[in-house]
Design a protein around this motif. Structure first.
Motif, short mmCIF file in Angstrom:
data_model
loop_
_atom_site.label_atom_id
_atom_site.label_comp_id
_atom_site.label_asym_id
_atom_site.label_seq_id
_atom_site.Cartn_x
_atom_site.Cartn_y
_atom_site.Cartn_z
N ARG A 1 0.94 -1.29 -0.01
CA ARG A 1 0.16 0.00 0.00
C ARG A 1 0.96 1.25 0.07
O ARG A 1 0.54 2.32 -0.88
CB ARG A 1 -0.93 0.12 1.15
N ARG A 2 1.93 1.38 0.93
CA ARG A 2 2.78 2.42 0.91
C ARG A 2 3.46 2.70 -0.56
O ARG A 2 3.49 3.93 -0.96
CB ARG A 2 3.95 2.23 2.04
N ASP B 1 0.77 4.12 -2.80
CA ASP B 1 0.56 5.52 -2.34
C ASP B 1 1.70 6.56 -2.69
O ASP B 1 1.42 7.74 -3.26
CB ASP B 1 0.13 5.52 -0.79
N ALA B 2 2.77 5.86 -2.65
CA ALA B 2 3.95 6.80 -3.00
C ALA B 2 4.08 7.15 -4.45
O ALA B 2 4.10 8.09 -4.90
CB ALA B 2 5.56 6.13 -2.81
N VAL C 1 1.15 9.89 -4.84
CA VAL C 1 1.50 11.25 -4.73
C VAL C 1 2.68 11.67 -5.48
O VAL C 1 2.65 12.95 -5.94
CB VAL C 1 2.00 11.51 -3.23
N GLY D 1 1.17 13.24 -8.50
CA GLY D 1 0.36 14.32 -8.14
C GLY D 1 -1.10 14.43 -7.70
O GLY D 1 -1.78 15.43 -7.71
N PRO E 1 -3.82 9.85 -2.18
CA PRO E 1 -4.36 8.61 -2.24
C PRO E 1 -5.63 8.60 -1.29
O PRO E 1 -6.64 7.58 -1.56
CB PRO E 1 -3.19 7.87 -1.24
N ALA E 2 -5.80 9.61 -0.75
CA ALA E 2 -7.32 9.74 -0.04
C ALA E 2 -7.89 8.66 0.83
O ALA E 2 -8.84 8.57 1.41
CB ALA E 2 -8.42 10.20 -1.25
N ALA E 3 -6.50 8.12 1.53
CA ALA E 3 -6.95 6.89 2.43
C ALA E 3 -7.84 5.98 1.88
O ALA E 3 -8.73 5.08 2.69
CB ALA E 3 -7.45 7.45 3.94
N ASN E 4 -7.91 5.88 0.51
CA ASN E 4 -8.89 4.81 -0.23
C ASN E 4 -7.94 3.75 -0.87
O ASN E 4 -8.73 3.09 -1.46
CB ASN E 4 -9.48 5.69 -1.22
N ARG F 1 -7.86 10.92 -4.96
CA ARG F 1 -8.49 12.13 -5.27
C ARG F 1 -7.35 13.14 -5.92
O ARG F 1 -6.41 13.19 -5.59
CB ARG F 1 -8.97 12.85 -3.77
N HIS G 1 -12.58 12.07 -7.96
CA HIS G 1 -11.87 10.81 -7.60
C HIS G 1 -11.81 9.87 -8.73
O HIS G 1 -12.75 9.84 -9.48
CB HIS G 1 -12.89 10.04 -6.34
#
Lengths: 406, 406
Positions: free
Chosen positions: A213-214, A217-218, A221, A224, A227-230, A256, A262
């Motif tokens: 997951r990390r 998410d990296a 981001v 740009g 991840p919106a904790a989704n 997002r 989204h």
């Protein structure tokens, strides 16, 4: 991770949703419109198009009359750097006046809204009905009712948000492209992972759901988007245990992106799958997705699309009714709108109709009580040209490294 | 970015805030408590301790009586994978019953709450007052009022949230440690950037605010927290232009970490600063921060702390009153609570008192109308042991590469 991925291209800012409010006021003859909310309130974002401060703010809309132009008043915390200036620069829509009032931290927002309304209403015998979204905070409602206003819930914003403009669809396409970048990173990581007795490893260390997951998410981001904790990774193992080899791993991303829209992308991957159950589930899910897409057209309701998709998945030997007494894996399908909220109308399980301008997530699959879940899903847009996948991404049960470098 | 940073250690899950609601009900004799909200509602998170689905859900609390145990009922969307099971596993607090009801997507949440209450209340002549948070959605309030309930806003949750338990302070420390990792990444990037005529460059390409933000956010997610769209980089240049050399660059991070708590860290850096104005502003901001810390003790109100800090910054030759007619740079100081919200009570500019268990962000600095802003800020905790910086991070105007590798 090596180097920096190229960020996705930004989208133009969609126009304010205030005209929908203005039309509802003209239709009902209401004296105005009030909404109060925080940064996470998607209706507020739709009206202001500003990613506001992490604090409560108000939007008041007052229609034009003999003495006044139509006016939007934004009541924003004065001590948030930049908040006031962002709103002072607003001119959307251009045919109404825009005004910013500093919110005083020692007074309830509802009281300050009442004062804004009083400037216009004290001298007139206007209709005293105000339109409000259904989620207006209760304390604001009480302040307004105490001042003699009748509150009438309006669905105008919800209805308007359900039809995406071309610019909004561009925002959705942009963030969905970022979602595919996140998924490609997940596939690349899984494709280079090594199966061991205790589960998957990467660079000699356990590859847990949390670690994967990390990495996703990296990537999100870095291109740009938020991840919106989704980002959710689901397997038969706990988040802190190594991901299993030979078993399905479900990956969902719903970042997002620019201007708050989204994405939504779901895949199921298995490293060193021996086929069998998960292969059959995967093929069924893909067929279910195609069956759903054949149903996606204006005038059809969400439940019908879900029903057809479930029937198609079930045709591959999976249970279709929730009361099926067998312990067989069960077919599932979910269809819902996606926009400023990751989940918005049309809502799954309802008779809400699709129409031109709808953008929906479709997710199909099977749930097995012991062997886990298979899910495939993506975003589709309905327009004058028909149905289209917002951004294509390949379907594969085995992870493929689609990136040039890792 | 090379390799994967080590993730921060997870914190224990803080206990549910339901006992605060239970105490308020005992005190007022109310018939129950109702709240309805989305995933971003911090009060809901405080009660459930679950990072719920991106959808509306309800929490109903009913006190015990002769025939019933005290009970919390969670009304959650049935079609969200895992949502129901997460709540079914709940047992916090242990001395009340916990029950999950599937929310039907075709019926308003307020109507479903009314049905939950009716199971308990139809046969009794109980007091029909319900406690609700002030932000209860208006439509839910109307459904409850139509069923004969009087609604009474309670500040019980807000009050309880303002005092952080030791476990909550651990959550805050954990996410603040991640915030320092993000700031260290920013410093490392700026320390290795090259000043050119058009502004800073990195690896031969322009270093824009947006590019620096992506680097910080990638670090935050790599260590396991969410940037929460709270990373802000402010300079005299636009987000898409190269950052300026020799001028202040303000960096704010306020990520969301395990269990929903926020960090808050602000620094101002200048690459190749020639000293002068920004050096003096930096020293003044640091002195202002120290002055604020000397004021932080139980019984002192937030405005007093802010006033002392502003006076100290002003002593370095900056304007202290907002109506100062000069064009001098102006001293500023902001103090506010941080917890499940990045901004929560005690609120800046109010007479809210600090107390043991408060965790506050203090941010001091100067605003110059033409030369930009200097800000320094971090989190402090007030406990029996006195005041402490939650996580130390060095103060330096010139960026220093504090990472082993980059």
């Amino acid at each position: 991770m090596t180097g920096e991925p190229e960020p996705i291209a930004d989208s133009a800012r969609p126009s304010s949703g205030l005209p929908a409010v203005q039309a509802a006021i003209e239709e009902t003859g209401a004296a105005g419109f009030v909404h109060v909310g925080g940064r996470a309130d998607a209706d507020l974002r739709y009206l202001t198009r500003v990613d506001g401060p992490d604090r409560e703010m108000a939007v008041v809309f007052l229609p034009g009359d003999a003495d006044h132009e139509p006016e939007a008043v934004y009541c924003v915390p004065r001590d948030v750097v930049g908040a006031v200036s962002v709103f002072e620069e607003r001119a959307d829509p251009p045919d109404i006046a825009h005004r910013v009032v500093s919110r005083n931290p020692t007074t309830a927002t509802g009281q300050q809204v009442r004062a804004i309304l009083a400037e216009r209403h004290q001298a007139t015998g206007d209709d005293r009905t105000l339109l409000v979204p259904r989620q207006l905070p209760h304390d604001t409602a009480v302040f307004l009712q105490q001042a003699g206003y009748e509150l009438q819930s309006t669905a105008a914003i919800t209805t308007a948000r359900a039809t995406k403009t071309p610019v909004e669809r561009d925002c959705l396409r942009t963030v969905q492209a970022a979602a595919t970048a996140g998924m490609a990173r997940a596939e690349a990581v899984l494709a280079t992972s090594e199966p061991a007795d205790e589960g998957l490893t990467l660079d000699g260390r356990p590859l847990t759901a949390e670690r994967l997951r990390r990495r996703i998410d990296a990537e999100l981001v870095s291109v740009g988007v938020s991840p919106a904790a989704n980002t959710r990774i689901t397997a038969s193992t706990a988040a802190s245990a190594p991901l299993p080899a030979g078993e399905p791993i479900r990956l969902q991303v719903a970042p997002r992106g620019p201007h708050g829209y989204h994405g939504s992308l779901t895949r199921t991957l298995a490293v060193d799958s021996e086929g069998g159950w998960e292969r059959r589930g995967f093929i069924a899910a893909e067929a279910g997705l195609q069956a759903a897409v054949r149903q996606l057209e204006p005038g059809v309701d969400v439940s019908t699309v879900e029903g057809e998709a479930v029937a198609e998945v079930g045709a591959y030997g999976f249970a279709v009714a929730s009361d099926d007494p067998s312990t067989r894996a069960r077919a599932t399908a979910v269809v819902h709108g996606v926009g400023l909220s990751a989940y918005e109308p049309p809502a799954s399980g309802t008779e809400s109709e699709l129409h031109s301008g709808s953008v929906v997530a479709v997710e199909t699959g099977v749930d097995d009580p012991t062997r886990g879940a298979i899910r495939l899903g993506t975003l589709f847009e309905l327009s004058e040209e028909g149905v289209e996948t917002l951004v294509e991404y390949p379907y594969s049960l085995s992870p493929v490294d689609r990136l040039d470098t890792d």
